[in-house]
Design a protein around this motif. Structure first.
Motif: not given
Length: 452
Positions: A257-262
């Motif tokens: 469910g992460a919105d942004i992954v870096v």
């Protein structure tokens, strides 16, 4: 002889224009203790080329080479085996000398490579879309925080205690100039991340929650509950991955469910290199793509219907008006991204999963052996290839003593969190496919002798 095109009067005119009294004023934000007040000590002012080469070689020999001693350092930079074909291919002239494609249509090879790189990162992270790389993991993390502010129009970021302290430091430095409020915390030497505390910190002003996965202690938390809490508050969840090999064995942040992954891509294709250059990874959900920093390469067809590649989205200030730019990052780590992509291609999905399994098995064996050393306690019972030990005394001097014996034992938490007594006995140990059973035994034996 150095070429200095500016005269003293030229410099005075330039300084007067910007309102600075001296050149030193331009470096006011650099701490005084980090600035040189004269020539670099130990380097001769005048010498022949041969003498300089010998002098530099003598300095280099003072370093401990990672591949020549038992090596257990990690915490965001990992020693993995890089196939020789990676180095061979990235040194081809069309890659090594090519600059960022300002006329992208004629740089089809570069664009295709970046397109494949984006596809690999998006799939690895479980996200819809990825950009054509960033400088490194820490700056990618900050760009994600500013992206969340643009999307939510809120100015508070909650940073997990498990986030690498260097990433936190970069965020603090940048937040001084943007006004973002950073809610930070310290990690605790506990078996599980404190997800409940993060959820409790979310309020109406929170733009995002930033977590590392696996975190700085090596712990692997389930992000699902945190992602649900973020969604309920219209807050974005940002996941930071510093060891991409881990995603060959554990669920991707996007799946939870992460919105942004870096993250940091150094572990694949890029050597340790004294800390850089590295390659930042950045991916997000499709709905946020127009707020994503950097560049995006896309696939299309030409007038004859042939497959081709283009710069689909360029939101950086070199391509559009500065006030509309999402970032002032002026390049991407193209050569390092190429190395990452080649290594990933050589591995394939099956190979990545196999590499991850080897890393995990080796780390489990090392943790079991080190836990038998009297006084040593394993803090993290569940991990990928990095775990934390609690020593019976402060870890920093132990690490120094072991280094003198030719064993690079790991990263002491006292080094990462100076002055924090609750963390000073923590030692983070990383184990990869390059670690042998002999290396583990050398560490265990030396550790037992030093702690006796």
């Amino acid at each position: 002889m150095r070429y200095l095109p500016l005269t003293p009067s030229d410099r005075e005119a330039m300084l007067a224009t910007i309102g600075a009294a001296s050149i030193d004023d331009l470096f006011a934000d650099v701490p005084a203790e980090a600035r040189l007040d004269g020539p670099i000590a130990g380097l001769p002012l005048h010498a022949s080329e041969l003498a300089v080469e010998r002098h530099m070689l003598a300095l280099a020999r003072r370093n401990t080479v990672a591949g020549e001693v038992p090596f257990f350092l990690g915490c965001g930079a990992y020693r993995h085996h890089v196939p020789a074909s990676v180095d061979h291919l990235i040194q081809r002239g069309e890659f090594l000398t090519a600059y960022t494609p300002y006329q992208p249509e004629i740089a089809q090879g570069t664009l295709q490579m970046l397109f494949e790189f984006q596809s690999q990162v998006a799939r690895l992270f479980g996200m819809d879309v990825a950009n054509a790389s960033m400088y490194d993991g820490s700056t990618a993390c900050w760009e994600a925080i500013t992206m969340a502010r643009r999307i939510t129009r809120r100015g508070k970021a909650v940073l997990s205690g498990g986030l690498h302290p260097h990433y936190v430091s970069v965020a603090r430095t940048m937040a001084k100039y943007t006004g973002d409020v950073l809610d930070t915390r310290l990690p605790s030497l506990a078996a599980e991340p404190d997800t409940d505390a993060l959820i409790a910190a979310i309020d109406g002003e929170t733009s995002c929650v930033v977590v590392q996965y696996p975190d700085i202690l090596g712990r692997i938390g389930d992000l699902s509950a945190l992602a649900e809490a973020c969604r309920a508050n219209k807050t974005l969840l940002i996941a930071v991955v510093t060891e991409p090999v881990a995603l060959g064995a554990i669920r991707s942040p996007g799946e939870m469910g992460a919105d942004i992954v870096v993250g940091e891509g150094q572990a694949l294709g890029v050597g340790l290199q004294f800390g850089g250059p590295y390659v930042g990874l950045f991916a997000c959900k499709q709905q946020y793509v127009r707020q994503m920093p950097g560049r995006l390469c896309g696939e299309t067809v030409d007038a004859e219907g042939k497959r081709g590649f283009v710069l689909t989205l360029s939101t950086r200030e070199q391509h559009i008006r500065r006030e509309k730019a999402t970032s002032n990052i002026c390049t991407n780590s193209g050569l390092c991204a190429l190395a990452f992509s080649i290594h990933m291609t050589l591995l394939g999905e099956k190979g990545l999963r196999g590499l991850a399994a080897i890393n995990h098995q080796a780390a489990c064996a090392a943790a079991d052996r080190l836990a038998t050393v009297p006084g040593v306690e394993l803090v993290t019972p569940a991990f990928f290839n990095e775990f934390t030990l609690r020593l019976p005394q402060e870890a920093r001097p132990v690490v120094r003593t072991l280094a003198e014996r030719g064993v690079l034992a790991g990263v002491s938490l006292g080094r990462l969190y100076p002055g924090e007594a609750a963390l000073e006995r923590g030692l983070v140990v990383a184990v990869t496919e390059t670690t042998t059973t002999g290396d583990v035994e050398a560490l265990a034996t030396a550790l037992q002798e030093v702690l006796a």
